[in-house]
Design a protein around this motif. Structure first.
Motif, short mmCIF file in Angstrom:
data_model
loop_
_atom_site.label_atom_id
_atom_site.label_comp_id
_atom_site.label_asym_id
_atom_site.label_seq_id
_atom_site.Cartn_x
_atom_site.Cartn_y
_atom_site.Cartn_z
N THR A 120 0.82 -1.21 0.00
CA THR A 120 0.00 0.00 0.00
C THR A 120 0.86 1.26 0.00
N SER A 121 2.11 1.12 0.39
CA SER A 121 3.04 2.25 0.37
C SER A 121 4.44 1.72 0.09
N PRO A 122 5.16 2.34 -0.89
CA PRO A 122 4.77 3.49 -1.70
C PRO A 122 3.79 3.09 -2.80
N THR A 123 3.19 4.06 -3.42
CA THR A 123 2.25 3.79 -4.50
C THR A 123 2.99 3.70 -5.83
N SER A 126 5.59 6.34 -7.84
CA SER A 126 6.17 7.34 -6.94
C SER A 126 7.61 7.67 -7.34
N ILE A 134 12.35 5.50 2.32
CA ILE A 134 11.13 4.98 1.70
C ILE A 134 10.50 3.95 2.63
N LEU A 136 8.03 1.05 3.32
CA LEU A 136 7.28 0.01 2.63
C LEU A 136 6.28 -0.60 3.60
N THR A 137 5.00 -0.47 3.26
CA THR A 137 3.92 -0.94 4.14
C THR A 137 3.02 -1.90 3.39
N SER A 168 6.16 -3.47 8.48
CA SER A 168 6.68 -2.47 7.55
C SER A 168 8.17 -2.25 7.81
N THR A 170 11.68 0.56 6.65
CA THR A 170 12.12 1.79 6.00
C THR A 170 13.40 1.49 5.22
#
Length: 236
Positions: A120-123, A126, A134, A136-137, A168, A170
């Motif tokens: 869902t993150s990052p999209t 991006s 960054i 990451l989720t 998640s 980073t």
């Protein structure tokens, strides 16, 4: 005198898929009900690992035999295979032939679906500038099964792993490039799934330069030597 025997006519029950069965047989008159005492044992628990088997067991009048199903109760824990044993007990109304039988309950995980995962993150699409942090989720779906870990990849290179919710990380070691990010989830059954890739770009920050002298709109006489001064910055 009537004689009774117990057989495992279906000796394997597959948890979540199939049942097993004992068959209690009598040899002799069938005019009346025959009540048979049994001892229920094994590594499986009656009414916990399989639906309750009542004791004593009655063969109805007119019947030579009765089936005793072993119906596993599905759970989401890996407990290993277990056994159910029925042993006939002595009683003054019958004699005992084959006295003991066993059904094995196989711990089946094949019917439990694997997890699913999305980043869902990052999209997708991006763009980040170096140095970048960054996050990451993932979004994970699993049916009552514990998640063991989530690993994250950039262009097939593992960049981190998380074993605790919300799973998640980073990523702060990325270099300028284009990356396909994806995640891999593993649950307690060893089942895994991959997310669809998310494409991102990491770019360099361009150096900055500005003229400090002369100032904007300065005027000079013809033939004047003009000193030009500038400042430049680069993050690296």
């Amino acid at each position: 005198m009537t004689m009774v025997s117990i057989l495992a006519t279906d000796g394997t029950a597959l948890e979540g898929t199939s049942t097993g069965a004992f068959t209690l047989i009598r040899y002799g008159p069938t005019n009346d009900d025959l009540t048979v005492d049994c001892a229920i044992s094994g590594t499986a628990s009656n009414g916990v690992d399989y639906e309750t088997i009542t004791n004593p067991i009655t063969i109805p009048a007119g019947w030579l035999a009765i089936d005793i199903p072993v119906v596993p109760i599905l759970d989401t824990a890996v407990r290993g295979n277990k056994t159910v044993c029925l042993t006939l007990q002595t009683n003054g109304t019958y004699a005992i032939g084959r006295c003991r039988a066993k059904v094995e309950i196989v711990d089946d995980t094949f019917n439990i679906p694997p997890p699913s995962i999305d980043l869902t993150s990052p999209t997708n699409g991006s763009v980040f500038e170096t140095p970048a942090n960054i996050v990451l989720t993932p979004e994970i779906s699993d049916e009552d099964t514990q998640i063991v870990c989530v690993s994250f990849y950039a262009n097939d290179e593992c960049i981190g792993k998380s074993t605790n919710s919300p799973f998640s990380i980073t990523w702060n070691t990325c270099q300028p490039s284009c990356y396909a990010l994806f995640a891999r989830v593993v649950d307690s059954f060893g089942k895994c799934a991959l997310s669809c890739p998310v494409i991102i770009s990491v770019t360099n920050i361009l150096p900055e330069c500005s003229i400090t002298s002369p100032t904007n709109c300065s005027e000079f006489s013809e033939g004047t030597n003009i000193d030009i001064e500038a400042t430049a910055t680069d993050i690296d």
